[in-house]
Design a protein around this motif. Structure first.
Motif, PDB file in Angstrom:
ATOM      1  N   GLU A  23      -7.760  -1.827  -4.414  1.00  0.00           N
ATOM      2  CA  GLU A  23      -7.869  -3.280  -4.349  1.00  0.00           C
ATOM      3  C   GLU A  23      -8.619  -3.704  -3.089  1.00  0.00           C
ATOM      4  O   GLU A  23      -9.472  -4.588  -3.119  1.00  0.00           O
ATOM      5  CB  GLU A  23      -6.458  -3.873  -4.370  1.00  0.00           C
ATOM      6  CG  GLU A  23      -6.436  -5.306  -4.821  1.00  0.00           C
ATOM      7  CD  GLU A  23      -5.037  -5.903  -4.768  1.00  0.00           C
ATOM      8  OE1 GLU A  23      -4.054  -5.160  -4.887  1.00  0.00           O
ATOM      9  OE2 GLU A  23      -4.961  -7.130  -4.590  1.00  0.00           O
ATOM     10  N   VAL A  24      -8.276  -3.025  -1.985  1.00  0.00           N
ATOM     11  CA  VAL A  24      -8.945  -3.346  -0.732  1.00  0.00           C
ATOM     12  C   VAL A  24     -10.428  -2.981  -0.820  1.00  0.00           C
ATOM     13  O   VAL A  24     -11.300  -3.726  -0.386  1.00  0.00           O
ATOM     14  CB  VAL A  24      -8.263  -2.601   0.432  1.00  0.00           C
ATOM     15  CG1 VAL A  24      -8.956  -2.918   1.735  1.00  0.00           C
ATOM     16  CG2 VAL A  24      -6.791  -2.989   0.512  1.00  0.00           C
TER      17      VAL A  24
ATOM     18  N   TYR B 292      -1.918  -2.030  10.285  1.00  0.00           N
ATOM     19  CA  TYR B 292      -0.610  -1.858   9.664  1.00  0.00           C
ATOM     20  C   TYR B 292      -0.752  -1.092   8.344  1.00  0.00           C
ATOM     21  O   TYR B 292      -0.005  -0.157   8.052  1.00  0.00           O
ATOM     22  CB  TYR B 292       0.003  -3.235   9.440  1.00  0.00           C
ATOM     23  CG  TYR B 292       1.424  -3.246   8.928  1.00  0.00           C
ATOM     24  CD1 TYR B 292       2.411  -2.485   9.538  1.00  0.00           C
ATOM     25  CD2 TYR B 292       1.771  -4.022   7.838  1.00  0.00           C
ATOM     26  CE1 TYR B 292       3.712  -2.502   9.069  1.00  0.00           C
ATOM     27  CE2 TYR B 292       3.062  -4.052   7.358  1.00  0.00           C
ATOM     28  CZ  TYR B 292       4.034  -3.279   7.979  1.00  0.00           C
ATOM     29  OH  TYR B 292       5.307  -3.300   7.506  1.00  0.00           O
ATOM     30  N   PHE B 293      -1.747  -1.477   7.567  1.00  0.00           N
ATOM     31  CA  PHE B 293      -2.019  -0.849   6.276  1.00  0.00           C
ATOM     32  C   PHE B 293      -2.303   0.641   6.470  1.00  0.00           C
ATOM     33  O   PHE B 293      -1.765   1.507   5.784  1.00  0.00           O
ATOM     34  CB  PHE B 293      -3.232  -1.548   5.657  1.00  0.00           C
ATOM     35  CG  PHE B 293      -3.568  -1.092   4.263  1.00  0.00           C
ATOM     36  CD1 PHE B 293      -2.873  -1.597   3.184  1.00  0.00           C
ATOM     37  CD2 PHE B 293      -4.593  -0.193   4.038  1.00  0.00           C
ATOM     38  CE1 PHE B 293      -3.190  -1.195   1.893  1.00  0.00           C
ATOM     39  CE2 PHE B 293      -4.913   0.210   2.753  1.00  0.00           C
ATOM     40  CZ  PHE B 293      -4.208  -0.298   1.677  1.00  0.00           C
TER      41      PHE B 293
ATOM     42  N   PHE C 246      -1.626  -7.106   1.772  1.00  0.00           N
ATOM     43  CA  PHE C 246      -0.179  -7.284   1.746  1.00  0.00           C
ATOM     44  C   PHE C 246       0.411  -7.107   0.354  1.00  0.00           C
ATOM     45  O   PHE C 246       1.579  -6.765   0.213  1.00  0.00           O
ATOM     46  CB  PHE C 246       0.210  -8.608   2.401  1.00  0.00           C
ATOM     47  CG  PHE C 246       0.084  -8.523   3.891  1.00  0.00           C
ATOM     48  CD1 PHE C 246       1.133  -8.020   4.641  1.00  0.00           C
ATOM     49  CD2 PHE C 246      -1.091  -8.850   4.533  1.00  0.00           C
ATOM     50  CE1 PHE C 246       1.013  -7.878   6.014  1.00  0.00           C
ATOM     51  CE2 PHE C 246      -1.228  -8.712   5.900  1.00  0.00           C
ATOM     52  CZ  PHE C 246      -0.178  -8.223   6.640  1.00  0.00           C
ATOM     53  N   MET C 247      -0.415  -7.291  -0.664  1.00  0.00           N
ATOM     54  CA  MET C 247       0.067  -6.976  -2.008  1.00  0.00           C
ATOM     55  C   MET C 247       0.322  -5.473  -2.098  1.00  0.00           C
ATOM     56  O   MET C 247       1.355  -5.037  -2.599  1.00  0.00           O
ATOM     57  CB  MET C 247      -0.983  -7.400  -3.036  1.00  0.00           C
ATOM     58  CG  MET C 247      -0.470  -7.375  -4.456  1.00  0.00           C
ATOM     59  SD  MET C 247       0.710  -8.718  -4.719  1.00  0.00           S
ATOM     60  CE  MET C 247       1.531  -8.120  -6.175  1.00  0.00           C
ATOM     61  N   SER C 248      -0.624  -4.676  -1.603  1.00  0.00           N
ATOM     62  CA  SER C 248      -0.422  -3.226  -1.635  1.00  0.00           C
ATOM     63  C   SER C 248       0.798  -2.846  -0.818  1.00  0.00           C
ATOM     64  O   SER C 248       1.588  -1.997  -1.221  1.00  0.00           O
ATOM     65  CB  SER C 248      -1.644  -2.500  -1.080  1.00  0.00           C
ATOM     66  OG  SER C 248      -2.732  -2.687  -1.932  1.00  0.00           O
ATOM     67  N   ILE C 249       0.955  -3.478   0.327  1.00  0.00           N
ATOM     68  CA  ILE C 249       2.104  -3.147   1.171  1.00  0.00           C
ATOM     69  C   ILE C 249       3.393  -3.524   0.455  1.00  0.00           C
ATOM     70  O   ILE C 249       4.329  -2.725   0.365  1.00  0.00           O
ATOM     71  CB  ILE C 249       1.990  -3.876   2.537  1.00  0.00           C
ATOM     72  CG1 ILE C 249       0.858  -3.247   3.338  1.00  0.00           C
ATOM     73  CG2 ILE C 249       3.316  -3.800   3.292  1.00  0.00           C
ATOM     74  CD1 ILE C 249       0.536  -3.968   4.625  1.00  0.00           C
TER      75      ILE C 249
ATOM     76  N   LEU D  69       0.797   2.580   7.257  1.00  0.00           N
ATOM     77  CA  LEU D  69       1.730   2.762   6.151  1.00  0.00           C
ATOM     78  C   LEU D  69       1.250   3.783   5.135  1.00  0.00           C
ATOM     79  O   LEU D  69       2.044   4.495   4.542  1.00  0.00           O
ATOM     80  CB  LEU D  69       1.963   1.420   5.434  1.00  0.00           C
ATOM     81  CG  LEU D  69       2.979   0.493   6.064  1.00  0.00           C
ATOM     82  CD1 LEU D  69       2.989  -0.838   5.335  1.00  0.00           C
ATOM     83  CD2 LEU D  69       4.367   1.105   6.019  1.00  0.00           C
ATOM     84  N   PHE D  70      -0.064   3.851   4.920  1.00  0.00           N
ATOM     85  CA  PHE D  70      -0.527   4.686   3.816  1.00  0.00           C
ATOM     86  C   PHE D  70      -1.289   5.932   4.242  1.00  0.00           C
ATOM     87  O   PHE D  70      -1.384   6.882   3.490  1.00  0.00           O
ATOM     88  CB  PHE D  70      -1.389   3.862   2.858  1.00  0.00           C
ATOM     89  CG  PHE D  70      -0.605   2.791   2.179  1.00  0.00           C
ATOM     90  CD1 PHE D  70       0.411   3.119   1.300  1.00  0.00           C
ATOM     91  CD2 PHE D  70      -0.851   1.458   2.450  1.00  0.00           C
ATOM     92  CE1 PHE D  70       1.163   2.138   0.682  1.00  0.00           C
ATOM     93  CE2 PHE D  70      -0.107   0.468   1.841  1.00  0.00           C
ATOM     94  CZ  PHE D  70       0.904   0.811   0.952  1.00  0.00           C
TER      95      PHE D  70
ATOM     96  N   SER E  64      -3.942   4.589  -5.277  1.00  0.00           N
ATOM     97  CA  SER E  64      -3.145   3.422  -5.673  1.00  0.00           C
ATOM     98  C   SER E  64      -3.239   2.264  -4.703  1.00  0.00           C
ATOM     99  O   SER E  64      -3.554   1.152  -5.107  1.00  0.00           O
ATOM    100  CB  SER E  64      -1.691   3.828  -5.872  1.00  0.00           C
ATOM    101  OG  SER E  64      -1.622   4.889  -6.759  1.00  0.00           O
ATOM    102  N   PRO E  65      -2.954   2.472  -3.420  1.00  0.00           N
ATOM    103  CA  PRO E  65      -2.988   1.297  -2.559  1.00  0.00           C
ATOM    104  C   PRO E  65      -4.385   0.888  -2.128  1.00  0.00           C
ATOM    105  O   PRO E  65      -4.560  -0.226  -1.654  1.00  0.00           O
ATOM    106  CB  PRO E  65      -2.165   1.708  -1.336  1.00  0.00           C
ATOM    107  CG  PRO E  65      -2.068   3.170  -1.375  1.00  0.00           C
ATOM    108  CD  PRO E  65      -2.498   3.665  -2.706  1.00  0.00           C
TER     109      PRO E  65
END
Ligand code: HDD
Ligand code: HEM
Ligand code: HEM
Lengths: 346, 451
Positions: A57-58, A329-330, B108-111, A333-334, A53-54
């Motif tokens: 996009e990246v 940071y990303f 930052f959208m995912s965050i 978090l994930f 999910s997260p």
């Protein structure tokens, strides 16, 4: 080869490598979330989705970054590549659009999740195969000139064993790398059932990918001998790569250090396999030089204007400095936050 | 049809489809940020609900914005390889910097979406702000490439070779700031009016449910304020864009206004259709002297007409209609938002008359239409050039000949995506009506968790 063009091709190669690793994980995760969709007990689908999910996009930004880096560093290669890749490129784009769209939709529309998951799962393993086609196309054997326009010779393309070896390698590596990563991910999340499933998948798919890699070498020898002989100059890298593969396999059988009774150290295996691919693709990339598209375009003839290159390079450094904290940071978090990894419902 | 026409149709269709989602991807984060800020300031839960629901919608739209944008970026190289070759040598900076903007937005959208329940309100506001900055920056940067096509700078062509390259001079080409600002403010205004559309529609459907009505009226007022401010800025800046055309691409302005004879005290023609044979505009309202004033802030300004240019350099004449459509819609929306604001805040009326409500409902679609008009005007009005007076479009098109079938395939994909995105949005918001979230409802647990 000037230092500038070498630097540029190294950056481009770096992007391709990062994308290759991230995308195989990404596409593979889509595939596994489809395969294990009906097995509620194992949580394997949830694990795949939680990773996916997260990140998609990246990951997608990287494919754009590759195209942009290619065009801006090597505009001289753009004309031929753009012309030749119109058809395969368009198919990749169409599948990518379907997959990204339906991946997002499947998370929102729960009732249709199954059908939507199939769309994104199936297109997810065809895309790597098509993306991989770009490499053998640059080897030159399938491009011909008709009325001074470069065209792809589809007949030659689809009758070539080398092409199929590359596609087979793309698919098996995708599934191999992603199952390995998901094994690690579920191990961290203490999802034992899912870990067991993904570890098993990785053990089956690893040897298949290695076999495909050998098939590529064998067929390359006949179809792009210049590349094959060049690659043999980097034999130590290839051997090192095989050794790391064996190490990764072994890591999956060593008892876990932290948890009693659990078998395998998937984190070690992931690292070993990543280095394995790094070594192998370095050997391939070096051997490919100086050609971008054999024999028409070299990194020298395709290179951008030096002023543009310098300006671009400055933005690379500034961009990296700005983005790096964001990535960290990303990641925290994930990939590390136990609250995210362990949530029951995804 | 020849391959050039097909390539243009394919690329135009891609862009026309991408721009819908791209514009909302720039405009909606601004509305989300406003709602988050209002929530922190007023502690009114309704604004938190708004932020959450808009984010959900935005996350679904991204499922189309990103793949179509990826298509756009790659198609640029696949369909116009000759163009990208020049861009690569001279104007690759904006593309490159845009990648960083994409990364910022994607990270930052995912965050914001997937970690909202684990980060502090400050961090949430910081994240939406970065999403907004990332999206706006990508719009500004990609528009810069378009600006460069109209007012190229920073290089010379000598004997077919590109020389004297100065990438930063190309980056800061003469129309960069004006075009980029126009695109950014028009996107903010469109995001706002899209919210007006939804809010007004829901108000019409929930007249009896006072609580829900009130919620949507808050959203409507917020969108009218934001929309009003940015539609005014769009129009002011549009005026500058027109003056920029007067200076740098006079034949485009002439085509936009349907002006054939060069003259001072030139009249402004509103509406109507340009007729190439009789060299006049049929069915138009003419305002004497106005065009001269618009172009140069003085009635004596000489505006160059189309007849001063060889006919093969004329842009297609229907751009007059597109340009008028854009200006008309822009003016109407300024008027609408001011009127709505006065009605509610100064006249203190709690309900809007039906006619008003219908106008609010169509505000969003009209605004999007304006975006389409503006872009087709800007791109088609540049013809026959892909880089003004330097590179002709027909010289840069791909040599491949299978474009017709691709055009069909891509169109089909856009139709599928359009239907799917509408169906998913409808499905989700039907399943999660706002009633369930108001007044504490289930706010905590489902604070934007998307999976
Ligand atoms: C909500 C959308 C919207 C609205 C209400 C307006 N515009 Fe606009 N306009 C755009 C959205 C837009 C756009 C889609 O963003 C364009 C396309 C290319 C560009 O740079 O911006 C554009 C282009 C554009 C151009 C051409 C620039 C070029 O060719 O490079 C001019 C001269 C204007 N506009 C002028 C105006 C004026 C005088 C308006 C008066 C109200 C106006 N626009 C309202
Ligand atoms: C997103 C909104 C946009 C829309 C709706 C749009 C629309 C169009 C259309 C309709 C055409 C075909 C023109 C014709 O043949 O009459 C076109 C061509 C083109 N546009 Fe745009 N465009 C958009 C944005 C951009 C941007 C930002 C760029 C700059 C990167 C750009 C670059 C081009 C190029 C290179 C062509 C092809 C060559 C040409 O026909 O001049 N467009 N666009
Ligand atoms: C002026 C018109 C345009 C605007 C306002 C615009 C804006 C946007 C926005 C807001 C997104 C979503 C980005 C994200 O969430 O990551 C996006 C995606 C994208 N756009 Fe556009 N865009 C425009 C035209 C174009 C053009 C002409 C191209 C190609 C040259 C393009 C290429 C892309 C790409 C490659 C993406 C996907 C990025 C990703 O992978 O995240 N856009 N665009």
């Amino acid at each position: 080869m000037t230092a500038d063009s070498l630097l540029a091709i190294t950056v481009l190669w770096g992007f391709v490598f990062i994308y290759a690793v991230m995308a195989t994980m990404d596409f593979g995760a889509g595939f596994w979330s489809m395969i294990y969709f009906n097995k509620d007990k194992t949580n394997a689908t949830n694990i795949a989705n939680r990773y996916l999910s997260p990140t998609w996009e990246v990951t997608n930004v990287f494919i754009v970054a590759i195209v942009i880096a290619l065009v801006s560093f090597f505009p001289g290669a753009t004309f031929i590549l753009g012309t030749v890749l119109l058809i395969p490129g368009s198919f990749i784009l169409i599948l990518l659009a379907l997959r990204s769209g339906f991946l997002v939709f499947s998370h929102v529309a729960k009732d249709y999740e199954k059908g939507l998951t199939y769309v994104s799962g199936i297109s997810g393993f065809i895309i790597p195969a098509l993306l991989m086609l770009v490499l053998p196309i640059t080897h030159g054997g399938y491009i011909e000139q008709i009325n001074e326009v470069h065209q792809l010779n589809f007949a030659a393309l689809f009758t070539s064993p080398n092409i199929y070896a590359f596609m087979g390698f793309a698919i098996s590596s995708t599934l191999f790398l992603s199952s390995l990563l998901l094994a690690d991910y579920s191990n961290v999340a203490d999802e034992l059932e899912a870990y067991r499933v993904y570890r098993r998948d990785a053990l089956i798919l690893g040897p298949i990918s290695l076999l495909m890699a050998f098939l590529i070498m064998i067929t390359l020898r006949i179809e792009a001998n210049w590349l094959y002989t060049n690659m043999l100059d980097y034999l130590p890298f290839l051997i090192g790569s095989v050794l790391l593969f064996i190490l990764a396999g072994a890591a999956l059988f060593i008892p876990s250090g932290r948890h009693k009774g659990r078998i395998g150290r998937p984190r070690l295996a992931v690292i070993a396999v990543t280095i394995q691919y790094l070594l192998a693709s370095y050997a391939y990339g070096r051997a490919h030089l100086p050609y971008m598209i054999y024999p028409d375009v070299t990194i020298e003839s395709g290179f951008t204007h030096p002023n543009t290159f310098r300006a671009l390079f400055v933005t690379y450094i500034v961009g990296f400095l700005i983005l790096f904290p964001g990535f960290v940071y990303f990641w925290k978090l994930f990939m590390k936050d136990k609250r995210y990894l362990k949530q029951n419902e995804s | 049809m020849d391959d050039l026409v097909l390539a243009r149709s394919l690329f135009g269709t891609t862009m026309g489809f991408h721009i819908i989602f791209a514009t909302l991807g720039v405009g909606l984060p601004l509305m989300i940020l406003c709602a988050e800020l209002l929530f922190q300031k007023t502690k009114d839960q309704d604004y938190a609900v708004m932020a959450k629901r808009w984010t959900k919608g935005q996350a679904v739209l991204l499922g189309v914005a990103i793949p179509t944008g990826t298509i756009a970026g790659v198609q640029l190289a696949l369909l116009w390889p000759g163009f990208m070759e020049v861009i690569g040598r001279v104007m690759s900076l904006p593309f490159q910097i845009e990648i960083y903007a994409f990364f910022i937005e994607a990270l930052f959208m995912s965050i914001y979406v997937y970690a909202a329940d684990r980060i502090s309100p400050k961090m949430r506001i910081f994240s939406v702000t970065l999403v907004l900055i990332g999206a706006s920056a990508s719009a500004v940067l990609i528009t810069n490439v378009h600006a460069f096509e109209g007012t190229p700078a920073g290089f010379q062509i000598e004997n077919g070779e590109i020389v004297d390259v100065d990438p930063w001079a190309a980056f800061f080409n003469p129309s960069f700031f004006i075009s980029a600002a126009h695109v950014a403010v028009s996107a903010y205004m469109t995001g706002a009016f899209m919210i007006s559309t939804i809010a007004a529609f829901k108000m019409l459907k929930n007249k009896r449910n006072e609580r829900v009505y009130l919620f949507h009226r808050k959203a409507l007022m917020l969108s009218l304020i934001v929309g009003g401010i940015f539609s005014l800025l769009t129009a002011l800046n549009g005026h500058e864009s027109a003056q920029m055309l007067h200076e740098y691409q006079p034949e485009k302005l002439a085509a936009a206004e349907g002006l054939f004879e060069t003259q001072d005290y030139a009249p402004l023609a509103i509406g109507g259709f340009t007729d190439r044979e009789t060299q006049e505009i049929k069915f138009a309202i003419e305002i004497p002297w106005a065009l001269s004033f618009l172009a140069g802030n003085s009635f004596e300004t000489v505006v160059i007409g189309l007849n001063d240019f060889p006919e093969e350099y004329w842009p297609p004449l229907f751009v007059h209609t597109l340009f008028n459509g854009m200006v008309l819609i822009g003016s109407f929306l300024i008027f609408l938002s001011i009127a709505g604001f006065i009605w509610h805040k100064f006249l203190k009326k709690q309900h809007f008359p039906k006619l008003f409500m219908y106008a609010f409902v169509i505000a969003g679609p009209l605004s999007l239409l304006s975006i389409e008009f503006g872009w087709i005007f800007a791109c088609t009005g540049r013809q026959p050039w892909v880089i003004y007076r330097i590179l002709a479009t027909e010289d840069v098109v791909t040599g491949s000949t299978q474009i017709g079938i691709l055009f069909l395939l891509f169109s089909l994909i856009y139709v599928i995506l359009a239907i799917a995105v509408l169906a998913v949005l409808k499905y989700y918001f039907k399943r999660h009506p706002v009633e369930h979230e108001l007044d504490g409802g289930s706010l905590q647990q489902n604070h934007v968790s998307i999976t």
